[in-house]
Design a protein around this motif. Structure first.
Motif, PDB file in Angstrom:
ATOM      1  N   PHE A  80       3.717   6.602   4.879  1.00  0.00           N
ATOM      2  CA  PHE A  80       4.382   7.477   4.933  1.00  0.00           C
ATOM      3  C   PHE A  80       5.052   8.183   3.597  1.00  0.00           C
ATOM      4  CE2 PHE A  80       8.920   7.643   2.955  1.00  0.00           C
ATOM      5  CZ  PHE A  80       8.926   8.852   3.546  1.00  0.00           C
ATOM      6  N   ASP A  81       4.519   7.545   2.526  1.00  0.00           N
ATOM      7  CA  ASP A  81       4.049   7.741   1.046  1.00  0.00           C
ATOM      8  C   ASP A  81       2.430   8.756   1.201  1.00  0.00           C
ATOM      9  OD1 ASP A  81       5.888   7.849  -1.975  1.00  0.00           O
ATOM     10  OD2 ASP A  81       4.341   9.175  -2.399  1.00  0.00           O
ATOM     11  N   GLU A  82       2.818  10.378   0.523  1.00  0.00           N
ATOM     12  CA  GLU A  82       1.579  10.734   0.858  1.00  0.00           C
ATOM     13  C   GLU A  82       0.782  10.765  -0.709  1.00  0.00           C
ATOM     14  OE1 GLU A  82       3.039  14.832   0.069  1.00  0.00           O
ATOM     15  OE2 GLU A  82       5.320  14.470  -0.018  1.00  0.00           O
ATOM     16  N   TYR A  83       1.562  10.265  -1.527  1.00  0.00           N
ATOM     17  CA  TYR A  83       1.053  10.029  -2.451  1.00  0.00           C
ATOM     18  C   TYR A  83       0.268   8.675  -2.908  1.00  0.00           C
ATOM     19  CZ  TYR A  83       2.866  14.091  -3.698  1.00  0.00           C
ATOM     20  OH  TYR A  83       3.132  15.850  -4.083  1.00  0.00           O
ATOM     21  N   ILE A  84       0.182   7.700  -1.938  1.00  0.00           N
ATOM     22  CA  ILE A  84      -0.786   6.529  -1.949  1.00  0.00           C
ATOM     23  C   ILE A  84      -1.565   6.546  -2.240  1.00  0.00           C
ATOM     24  CG2 ILE A  84      -0.665   4.202  -0.947  1.00  0.00           C
ATOM     25  CD1 ILE A  84       2.494   3.781  -0.369  1.00  0.00           C
ATOM     26  N   SER A  85      -2.492   6.474  -3.264  1.00  0.00           N
ATOM     27  CA  SER A  85      -4.023   6.407  -3.281  1.00  0.00           C
ATOM     28  C   SER A  85      -4.433   4.985  -2.070  1.00  0.00           C
ATOM     29  CB  SER A  85      -4.889   5.865  -4.367  1.00  0.00           C
ATOM     30  OG  SER A  85      -4.190   4.873  -5.106  1.00  0.00           O
ATOM     31  N   LEU A  86      -5.448   4.905  -2.049  1.00  0.00           N
ATOM     32  CA  LEU A  86      -7.042   4.318  -1.487  1.00  0.00           C
ATOM     33  C   LEU A  86      -6.683   2.977  -1.712  1.00  0.00           C
ATOM     34  CD1 LEU A  86     -10.240   4.728   0.113  1.00  0.00           C
ATOM     35  CD2 LEU A  86      -9.117   2.490  -0.772  1.00  0.00           C
ATOM     36  N   ARG A  87      -6.490   3.210  -3.617  1.00  0.00           N
ATOM     37  CA  ARG A  87      -7.432   1.965  -4.296  1.00  0.00           C
ATOM     38  C   ARG A  87      -5.864   1.434  -4.497  1.00  0.00           C
ATOM     39  NH1 ARG A  87     -10.410   0.127  -8.549  1.00  0.00           N
ATOM     40  NH2 ARG A  87      -9.208  -1.490  -9.478  1.00  0.00           N
ATOM     41  N   GLU A  88      -4.447   1.588  -3.960  1.00  0.00           N
ATOM     42  CA  GLU A  88      -3.015   1.842  -4.502  1.00  0.00           C
ATOM     43  C   GLU A  88      -3.297   0.483  -3.200  1.00  0.00           C
ATOM     44  OE1 GLU A  88      -0.155   3.924  -6.802  1.00  0.00           O
ATOM     45  OE2 GLU A  88      -1.331   4.931  -5.602  1.00  0.00           O
ATOM     46  N   PHE A  89      -3.476   0.754  -2.169  1.00  0.00           N
ATOM     47  CA  PHE A  89      -3.273   0.513  -0.462  1.00  0.00           C
ATOM     48  C   PHE A  89      -3.994  -0.578  -0.695  1.00  0.00           C
ATOM     49  CE2 PHE A  89      -4.409  -0.046   3.967  1.00  0.00           C
ATOM     50  CZ  PHE A  89      -3.449  -0.176   4.144  1.00  0.00           C
ATOM     51  N   LEU A  90      -4.678  -0.572  -1.133  1.00  0.00           N
ATOM     52  CA  LEU A  90      -5.919  -2.123  -1.187  1.00  0.00           C
ATOM     53  C   LEU A  90      -5.602  -3.125  -2.334  1.00  0.00           C
ATOM     54  CD1 LEU A  90      -9.984  -0.945  -0.924  1.00  0.00           C
ATOM     55  CD2 LEU A  90      -8.024  -1.749   0.173  1.00  0.00           C
TER      56      LEU A  90
END
Lengths: 230, 314
Positions: A80-90
């Motif tokens: 949903f949040d357009e600013y979550i980065s790949l690293r943050e997701f991991l």
């Protein structure tokens, strides 16, 4: 390890099967057969009281315990949040894994994308991101929903190797890719119209007679490979 | 750039209490017997404190609601909580229970929360959009009820109701700032404490669930806490619209970070924004202060549209 007893809802009918410890499973079936619906029941997203995981009833598990036991990787990454980065997701996906974020990024070749926002990644990159998240989550049982869909041949091969490898504990793989299913050699569960039509050993499923029964003339066997009979 | 904004904002907060309709003679503010002392310590400073913490609370509440409801339009105001408080207050005014105005305002908000969450408990975890619709329906119902109260009220009472619905930061003495300071600080603490859960909810509800978050519990906890905080704030200041809607959007556009990393900035700049609006409303040279809600909408509306359009182009 996993036991489903007599589950029915508006899509699925009389689902009963079980997997022993250490067994893996491939779920096959036509579009709309109820594969993803079944996956959501197995991981608890759809509530039921018919699922038993590692000898415990799923709906009685605490949220935290449940997450340690089972994980589901959907066919598409939804953020949903357009600013979550790949690293943050991991970082959010890492529960109790020995694998570090760095290792998972290196392993899947995602290192240079780590600071990109997830929603800007290509569908193939998103698939790899979800695979990395599955490794970091490291649940005792992981369900992959069409992990090789929309991938180029190189990425398909890479993903297939990981799916077959020992970085994942037990796994259930939903796929349309019969070659992948055949190569992995796991038990097969074939669904049609919300019902289980076949549940058993890979060899038995890939016998000519049963392939004929499930796929008719749409499928052609060339040596040990299966192609759509165009 | 970032530090410049922080320094500018801090100076704004520092100078805000010194400006108003009456010029303060700085040499007298520590003289207990002077008018300046009363004006500064009992009126101006508490007012700035209330403005800051109300703005901070409204901004943070907006961010939390927008994140949980997956809807850029949702704030505690769109959910009817503020309308509930307004109705409660109007009720107290019309039935001559003036000394209990704050209590009735709070009860109105609380009643709305109870109705909303009574309904949510019948819904499944992921159906937050239904709650939003219920909130909107409730707002319309409250507006109709407010019209009936207008019909029943005399002229002075109508004026008081109108005045309340425009919002006001008039507070006398520090003791009266306490409720707002306490609820907004507690909400900030709670949100920071639940940062990881909020971030997981910002990926997707299913992902949060799979990572071991009790989605329904976290959702309910956050939404009830925000609603109670808003209930308290509205009962003190009246409904001050728009801050909760625009501050999170503006900061997202500027910072380009996920919502969980904006908790502190939004708390801070939400507060600064309302202090600025209040400073303007007190210094326009009119005979009485222009209601704060008028300023927030007047400033915020065009700026917000400018940002939205500018962003589309980029």
């Amino acid at each position: 390890m996993l036991r489903v007893t007599d589950f029915s809802n508006s899509i699925l009918t009389d689902i009963t099967f079980h997997l022993n410890d250490g067994e893996n499973l491939i779920i096959l079936g036509s579009n709309g057969a109820g594969k993803s619906t079944l996956a959501k029941v197995l991981c608890g997203i759809s509530y039921s009281n018919s699922v038993e995981l590692f000898a415990k009833e799923l709906h009685h598990l605490s949220a935290k315990n449940r997450a340690e036991l089972i994980n589901y990787i959907p066919p598409k990454l939804e953020i949903f949040d357009e600013y979550i980065s790949l690293r943050e997701f991991l970082e959010l996906s890492r529960l109790d894994s020995k694998l570090t974020i760095e290792e998972s990024l290196e392993f899947l070749g995602l290192k240079e994308l780590e600071h990109k926002a997830c929603i800007t990644l290509s569908s193939g990159e998103q698939q790899l991101t979800m695979l990395a998240s599955a490794l970091l989550h490291n649940a005792k049982l992981t369900i992959f929903d069409e992990p090789t869909a929309n991938l180029d041949p190189q990425k398909t091969l890479k993903v297939a190797k990981i799916l077959a490898g020992d970085k994942i504990k037990s796994r259930i793989i939903i796929t349309h890719d019969l070659n992948l299913a055949h190569k992995l050699g796991y038990k097969i569960l074939y669904m049609s119209n919300g019902k289980i039509e076949f549940f058993g050993e890979s060899k038995k499923f890939f016998a000519d007679s049963s392939l004929e029964k499930f796929f008719g003339s749409s499928l052609k066997r060339i040596d040990e490979y299966f192609v759509v009979n165009l | 750039m970032k530090y410049l904004f922080i320094i500018l904002s801090l100076s704004l907060l520092a100078i805000a209490p010194f400006f108003g309709q009456i010029d303060i003679d700085l040499s007298k503010i520590n003289d207990i017997t002077s008018v300046e002392y009363k004006l500064f310590w009992d009126l101006r400073l508490p007012r700035v404190v209330v403005a800051f913490f109300t703005g901070a609370l409204l901004g943070l509440s907006g961010l939390i609601f927008q994140s949980l409801f997956r809807n850029p339009m949702s704030t505690p105001f769109t959910l009817g909580v503020a309308s509930g408080a307004t109705l409660g207050t109007a009720f107290a005014i019309v039935f001559n229970l003036v000394s209990l105005i704050a209590l009735f305002g709070f009860l109105g908000a609380l009643l709305t929360i109870i109705i909303l969450f009574g309904i949510t408990s019948r819904l499944k975890a992921f159906e937050t959009s239904t709650l939003l619709l219920v909130g909107i329906a409730l707002s319309f119902f409250y507006s109709a009820a407010l019209m009936i109260l207008f019909y029943l009220s005399d002229e002075t009472q109508s004026y008081e109701i109108v005045r309340f619905t425009m919002g006001s930061l008039d507070v006398v003495g520090f003791a009266n700032t306490l409720p707002i300071v306490v609820v907004s600080s507690s909400l900030l603490l709670l949100a920071v404490n639940y940062k990881k859960e909020i971030k997981l909810l910002l990926t997707s509800y299913e992902n949060a669930f799979l990572k071991g978050i009790d989605v329904k519990r976290v959702n309910t906890l956050l939404l009830v806490s925000v609603s109670i905080a808003i209930g308290v704030a509205v009962s003190v200041t009246g409904p001050i619209g728009f801050v909760g809607l625009i501050v999170p959007h503006i900061l997202k556009t500027i910072y380009k970070k996920s919502a969980d990393r904006l908790l502190m900035p939004i708390f801070f700049y939400g507060g600064v924004f309302l202090v600025l609006c209040d400073l303007i409303s007190r210094n326009l040279g009119t005979t009485s202060d222009i209601p704060i809600g008028v300023i927030t909408s007047f400033l915020g509306g065009p700026f917000f549209i400018y940002l939205l359009v500018g962003r589309k182009r980029a």
